[in-house]
Scaffold this motif. Structure first.
Motif, PDB file in Angstrom:
ATOM      1  N   ARG A 113       0.826  -1.146   0.170  1.00 16.42           N
ATOM      2  CA  ARG A 113      -0.039  -0.067   0.056  1.00 16.42           C
ATOM      3  C   ARG A 113       0.866   1.172   0.072  1.00 16.42           C
ATOM      4  N   ALA A 117       0.371   3.454  -3.122  1.00 22.59           N
ATOM      5  CA  ALA A 117      -0.372   4.680  -3.168  1.00 22.59           C
ATOM      6  C   ALA A 117       0.221   5.804  -3.802  1.00 22.59           C
ATOM      7  N   VAL A 123      -4.294   1.791  -6.985  1.00 23.74           N
ATOM      8  CA  VAL A 123      -5.893   2.240  -6.216  1.00 23.74           C
ATOM      9  C   VAL A 123      -6.856   1.202  -7.109  1.00 23.74           C
ATOM     10  N   ARG A 223     -11.464  -3.995   0.104  1.00 20.63           N
ATOM     11  CA  ARG A 223     -11.159  -4.071  -1.645  1.00 20.63           C
ATOM     12  C   ARG A 223     -12.368  -4.354  -2.211  1.00 20.63           C
ATOM     13  N   HIS A 243      -8.723  -1.060  -4.437  1.00 18.31           N
ATOM     14  CA  HIS A 243      -8.407  -1.063  -2.961  1.00 18.31           C
ATOM     15  C   HIS A 243      -8.506  -0.135  -2.320  1.00 18.31           C
ATOM     16  N   ARG A 244      -8.032   0.109  -1.057  1.00 22.74           N
ATOM     17  CA  ARG A 244      -8.399   0.846  -0.046  1.00 22.74           C
ATOM     18  C   ARG A 244      -8.110   2.235  -0.465  1.00 22.74           C
ATOM     19  N   SER A 245      -8.978   3.122  -0.571  1.00 25.00           N
ATOM     20  CA  SER A 245      -8.783   4.354  -1.004  1.00 25.00           C
ATOM     21  C   SER A 245     -10.105   5.182  -0.929  1.00 25.00           C
ATOM     22  N   GLY A 246     -10.075   6.634  -1.173  1.00 27.83           N
ATOM     23  CA  GLY A 246     -11.471   7.326  -1.261  1.00 27.83           C
ATOM     24  C   GLY A 246     -12.571   6.611  -2.337  1.00 27.83           C
ATOM     25  N   THR A 249     -14.268   4.031  -0.470  1.00 26.18           N
ATOM     26  CA  THR A 249     -15.121   4.561   0.434  1.00 26.18           C
ATOM     27  C   THR A 249     -16.253   4.863  -0.038  1.00 26.18           C
TER      28      THR A 249
END
Length: 347
Positions: A113, A117, A123, A223, A243-246, A249
């Motif tokens: 990450r 990132a 992402v 994810r 993947h984990r990101s805005g 969300t």
């Protein structure tokens, strides 16, 4: 079962066979398990060296077991060491190995990450091809430990339905919180309804909406996978993995918004169809759920494998139970009476 503790298939067969008898020789166990006698001797020697079995009657050193009818030293006999003593170190060893693997997984994931990132490619990942899309789909479902959030619109791209059913069953068996929002036309077809009924009875939480903007699966809010529509135009099936990101969300918020507005989907729990004096039957509640989802009587009949007349008869009885004259009033009464929502556990 014992392979999870590091025993091989043959070792597990011999070990399990010894559970059923106080002691046994290699020849006895070979007959019982169908293994070759020489292989049984080797396995027993290995188990003895690891402290899992003990020799209770030793043959003369270096002497093979005599054939039947021949004189000679008695064959070596073995008994199990108490499993609570012998298997405990193996369990500790496997737990430690799993702990180290989890630590390595966390470190590698964080390093990935941190590196990814810095680029958009970290992402959003594009997956192309039937096998690759199916593989990543199974990775997301099989890797979920806490929660799966799913949008269902038509059939999953590149993933056979029977494989999807297997992945769902595995997640539910692990105790994963499995929430699904489905477009109402997803339930077209009696086979789909049967599979959905089975999944809901196993613990899947399903709600219906008129339509959804996309297909999606979110795993542990870490994810998500969103199939693309290239296959509809003749291109190769593809999807994006977020993947984990805005962006992830935003997808989770979209799910929660649709979930809050969706209508609960009730399916039968296997109760008898005999109507109670003042309560709807399971089959009537299935019809009611589709009525509240805006599904026509004809489509409801098709989904449930019923005649339109049967659907209308069930709705009429629901209206009689509720003491109302219209379907709109029936929906209001059903919500007030909690017909489609299971009672909350008492605190």
């Amino acid at each position: 079962m014992l392979q999870a503790l590091g025993l091989g298939p043959g070792e597990e067969v011999i070990y399990t066979a010894l559970l059923a008898t106080p002691t046994g020789s290699a020849r006895d166990l070979a007959r019982q398990t169908g293994l070759d006698e020489a292989e049984s001797v080797k396995i027993l020697d290995d188990l003895a060296a690891r402290g899992l079995v003990a020799v209770v009657a030793e043959a003369a050193s270096g002497s093979p077991e005599p054939a039947e009818g021949e004189a000679g030293p008695p064959p070596a006999r073995y008994r199990l060491t108490p499993p609570s003593v012998a298997l405990a170190p193996l369990l500790v060893e496997q737990r430690n190995a799993l702990h180290h693997a989890e630590t390595a997984f966390s470190i590698l994931s964080e390093q990935y990450r941190s590196t990814a990132a810095q680029t958009a490619g970290g992402v959003v990942e594009v997956v192309v091809g039937v096998e690759q899309v199916a593989h990543r789909f199974h990775q997301l479902q099989s890797g979920a430990q806490r929660e799966l959030l799913v949008f269902l619109v038509g059939a999953p791209i590149a993933v056979p339905r029977e494989d999807t059913d297997t992945a769902e069953s595995s997640a539910l068996d692990r105790g994963v919180d499995f929430r699904v929002v489905a477009a109402k036309d997803y339930l077209d077809g009696h086979d789909i309804v049967r599979d959905v009924r089975t999944a809901v009875m196993a613990g899947l939480d399903l709600r219906l909406v008129d339509s959804l903007p996309l297909k999606m699966v979110v795993s542990d809010r870490e994810r998500a996978m969103v199939p693309l529509d290239m296959a509809d135009s003749g291109g190769e099936p593809s999807a994006i993995v977020v993947h984990r990101s805005g962006l992830l969300t935003a997808l989770v918020h979209l799910f929660e918004k649709e979930w809050a507005q969706a209508r609960p989907m009730y399916t039968t729990t296997g109760a008898p169809e005999e109507p109670a004096a003042d309560q709807p039957t399971e089959g009537e509640l299935e019809v009611l759920a589709r009525l509240l989802a805006g599904i026509s009587d004809r489509r409801t009949a098709s989904q449930l494998g019923l005649s339109v007349r049967t659907v209308e008869r069930r709705i009429r009885r629901l209206m009689d139970l509720a003491g109302v004259d219209s379907r709109l009033q029936l929906g209001w009464h059903a919500a007030r009476a909690g017909w489609l929502c299971p009672p909350s556990p008492s605190v």
